[in-house]
Design a protein around this motif. Structure first.
Motif, mmCIF file in Angstrom:
data_model
loop_
_atom_site.group_PDB
_atom_site.id
_atom_site.type_symbol
_atom_site.label_atom_id
_atom_site.label_comp_id
_atom_site.label_asym_id
_atom_site.label_seq_id
_atom_site.Cartn_x
_atom_site.Cartn_y
_atom_site.Cartn_z
ATOM 1 N N LYS A 1 -4.484 -8.230 -40.530
ATOM 2 C CA LYS A 1 -3.963 -7.711 -41.798
ATOM 3 C C LYS A 1 -4.411 -6.268 -42.021
ATOM 4 O O LYS A 1 -3.633 -5.425 -42.464
ATOM 5 C CB LYS A 1 -4.417 -8.604 -42.951
ATOM 6 C CG LYS A 1 -3.759 -8.283 -44.266
ATOM 7 C CD LYS A 1 -4.131 -9.296 -45.332
ATOM 8 C CE LYS A 1 -3.496 -8.936 -46.657
ATOM 9 N NZ LYS A 1 -3.886 -9.837 -47.725
ATOM 10 N N ARG A 2 -5.651 -5.961 -41.694
ATOM 11 C CA ARG A 2 -6.174 -4.594 -41.862
ATOM 12 C C ARG A 2 -5.506 -3.653 -40.874
ATOM 13 O O ARG A 2 -5.147 -2.519 -41.232
ATOM 14 C CB ARG A 2 -7.693 -4.600 -41.664
ATOM 15 C CG ARG A 2 -8.382 -3.257 -41.767
ATOM 16 C CD ARG A 2 -8.364 -2.692 -43.190
ATOM 17 N NE ARG A 2 -9.170 -1.507 -43.293
ATOM 18 C CZ ARG A 2 -10.424 -1.471 -43.720
ATOM 19 N NH1 ARG A 2 -11.014 -2.588 -44.127
ATOM 20 N NH2 ARG A 2 -11.086 -0.353 -43.777
ATOM 21 N N ASP A 3 -5.321 -4.098 -39.637
ATOM 22 C CA ASP A 3 -4.644 -3.269 -38.637
ATOM 23 C C ASP A 3 -3.226 -2.923 -39.086
ATOM 24 O O ASP A 3 -2.782 -1.778 -38.955
ATOM 25 C CB ASP A 3 -4.615 -3.960 -37.280
ATOM 26 C CG ASP A 3 -5.977 -4.048 -36.614
ATOM 27 O OD1 ASP A 3 -6.910 -3.324 -37.056
ATOM 28 O OD2 ASP A 3 -6.113 -4.832 -35.669
ATOM 29 N N GLU A 4 -2.517 -3.908 -39.609
ATOM 30 C CA GLU A 4 -1.155 -3.687 -40.098
ATOM 31 C C GLU A 4 -1.159 -2.697 -41.264
ATOM 32 O O GLU A 4 -0.331 -1.783 -41.329
ATOM 33 C CB GLU A 4 -0.529 -5.011 -40.535
ATOM 34 C CG GLU A 4 0.883 -4.876 -41.034
ATOM 35 C CD GLU A 4 1.480 -6.206 -41.480
ATOM 36 O OE1 GLU A 4 2.509 -6.163 -42.166
ATOM 37 O OE2 GLU A 4 0.924 -7.264 -41.166
ATOM 38 N N LEU B 1 -0.104 2.788 -43.250
ATOM 39 C CA LEU B 1 -0.637 3.984 -43.897
ATOM 40 C C LEU B 1 -0.422 5.210 -43.016
ATOM 41 O O LEU B 1 0.003 6.269 -43.497
ATOM 42 C CB LEU B 1 -2.121 3.797 -44.211
ATOM 43 C CG LEU B 1 -2.822 4.951 -44.912
ATOM 44 C CD1 LEU B 1 -2.159 5.260 -46.247
ATOM 45 C CD2 LEU B 1 -4.292 4.617 -45.116
ATOM 46 N N ARG B 2 -0.681 5.075 -41.726
ATOM 47 C CA ARG B 2 -0.469 6.196 -40.796
ATOM 48 C C ARG B 2 0.997 6.627 -40.785
ATOM 49 O O ARG B 2 1.300 7.824 -40.809
ATOM 50 C CB ARG B 2 -0.899 5.813 -39.384
ATOM 51 C CG ARG B 2 -2.381 5.852 -39.157
ATOM 52 C CD ARG B 2 -2.734 5.580 -37.687
ATOM 53 N NE ARG B 2 -4.038 5.000 -37.600
ATOM 54 C CZ ARG B 2 -4.306 3.702 -37.519
ATOM 55 N NH1 ARG B 2 -3.332 2.824 -37.468
ATOM 56 N NH2 ARG B 2 -5.541 3.272 -37.462
ATOM 57 N N LEU B 3 1.903 5.664 -40.741
ATOM 58 C CA LEU B 3 3.326 5.988 -40.720
ATOM 59 C C LEU B 3 3.752 6.666 -42.015
ATOM 60 O O LEU B 3 4.573 7.587 -42.014
ATOM 61 C CB LEU B 3 4.153 4.727 -40.463
ATOM 62 C CG LEU B 3 3.986 4.119 -39.072
ATOM 63 C CD1 LEU B 3 4.724 2.796 -38.982
ATOM 64 C CD2 LEU B 3 4.445 5.077 -37.994
ATOM 65 N N ASN C 1 10.595 8.548 -45.759
ATOM 66 C CA ASN C 1 10.289 7.502 -46.738
ATOM 67 C C ASN C 1 9.784 6.216 -46.094
ATOM 68 O O ASN C 1 9.671 5.191 -46.752
ATOM 69 C CB ASN C 1 11.516 7.226 -47.606
ATOM 70 C CG ASN C 1 11.858 8.429 -48.442
ATOM 71 O OD1 ASN C 1 11.073 8.847 -49.277
ATOM 72 N ND2 ASN C 1 13.015 9.007 -48.201
ATOM 73 N N HIS C 2 9.496 6.288 -44.802
ATOM 74 C CA HIS C 2 8.970 5.180 -44.014
ATOM 75 C C HIS C 2 9.801 3.906 -44.190
ATOM 76 O O HIS C 2 9.296 2.819 -44.439
ATOM 77 C CB HIS C 2 7.489 4.921 -44.333
ATOM 78 C CG HIS C 2 6.904 3.885 -43.433
ATOM 79 N ND1 HIS C 2 6.405 2.722 -43.910
ATOM 80 C CD2 HIS C 2 6.793 3.821 -42.100
ATOM 81 C CE1 HIS C 2 5.997 1.969 -42.893
ATOM 82 N NE2 HIS C 2 6.224 2.638 -41.792
ATOM 83 N N LEU C 3 11.104 4.065 -44.075
ATOM 84 C CA LEU C 3 12.008 2.921 -44.170
ATOM 85 C C LEU C 3 12.439 2.413 -42.803
ATOM 86 O O LEU C 3 13.212 1.474 -42.712
ATOM 87 C CB LEU C 3 13.244 3.301 -44.997
ATOM 88 C CG LEU C 3 12.950 3.732 -46.436
ATOM 89 C CD1 LEU C 3 14.225 4.181 -47.122
ATOM 90 C CD2 LEU C 3 12.281 2.609 -47.211
ATOM 91 N N THR C 4 11.946 3.053 -41.762
ATOM 92 C CA THR C 4 12.287 2.638 -40.408
ATOM 93 C C THR C 4 11.136 2.964 -39.474
ATOM 94 O O THR C 4 10.321 3.823 -39.768
ATOM 95 C CB THR C 4 13.570 3.363 -39.913
ATOM 96 O OG1 THR C 4 13.935 2.838 -38.643
ATOM 97 C CG2 THR C 4 13.368 4.852 -39.776
#
Length: 103
Positions: free
Chosen positions: A21-24, A29-31, A68-71
């Protein structure tokens, strides 16, 4: 009143480092940060999403989705976007306690 650090709250509500969960969460966050960096650089260069898309060879909608990090954009596309923005890119690769057998 007790105060908590961001790390303590993240550990408690998202999960400790190394958990799925933390990795995800950290990947998302990076993306998001990459998208924001692209948007900021594009605006600093006075480009529209359509103009940047034309420079990269993708549609305006693709630039919007990346910002917008939608993809999940391909790494190659992200590199092309930064190149079109004349931006310097730095990234780290960290191997996490794994033994690699290359025989």
């Amino acid at each position: 009143m007790k105060t908590y650090s961001l790390d303590e709250l993240t550990d408690k509500y998202i999960g400790e480092k190394g958990t799925p969960k933390r990795d995800e969460f950290e990947n998302e966050l990076r993306l998001d940060l990459i998208g924001n960096a692209i948007k900021q650089a594009r605006k600093e260069r006075n480009l529209t999403q359509a103009q940047l898309g034309e420079l990269v060879g993708v549609q305006k909608a693709q630039i919007s989705k990346i910002e917008n990090h939608l993809t999940d954009a391909r790494f190659e596309t992200i590199l092309k976007v930064f190149k079109a923005l004349n931006a310097k890119i730095n990234f780290n690769v960290e191997l996490l306690n794994q033994n690699l057998n290359l025989t």
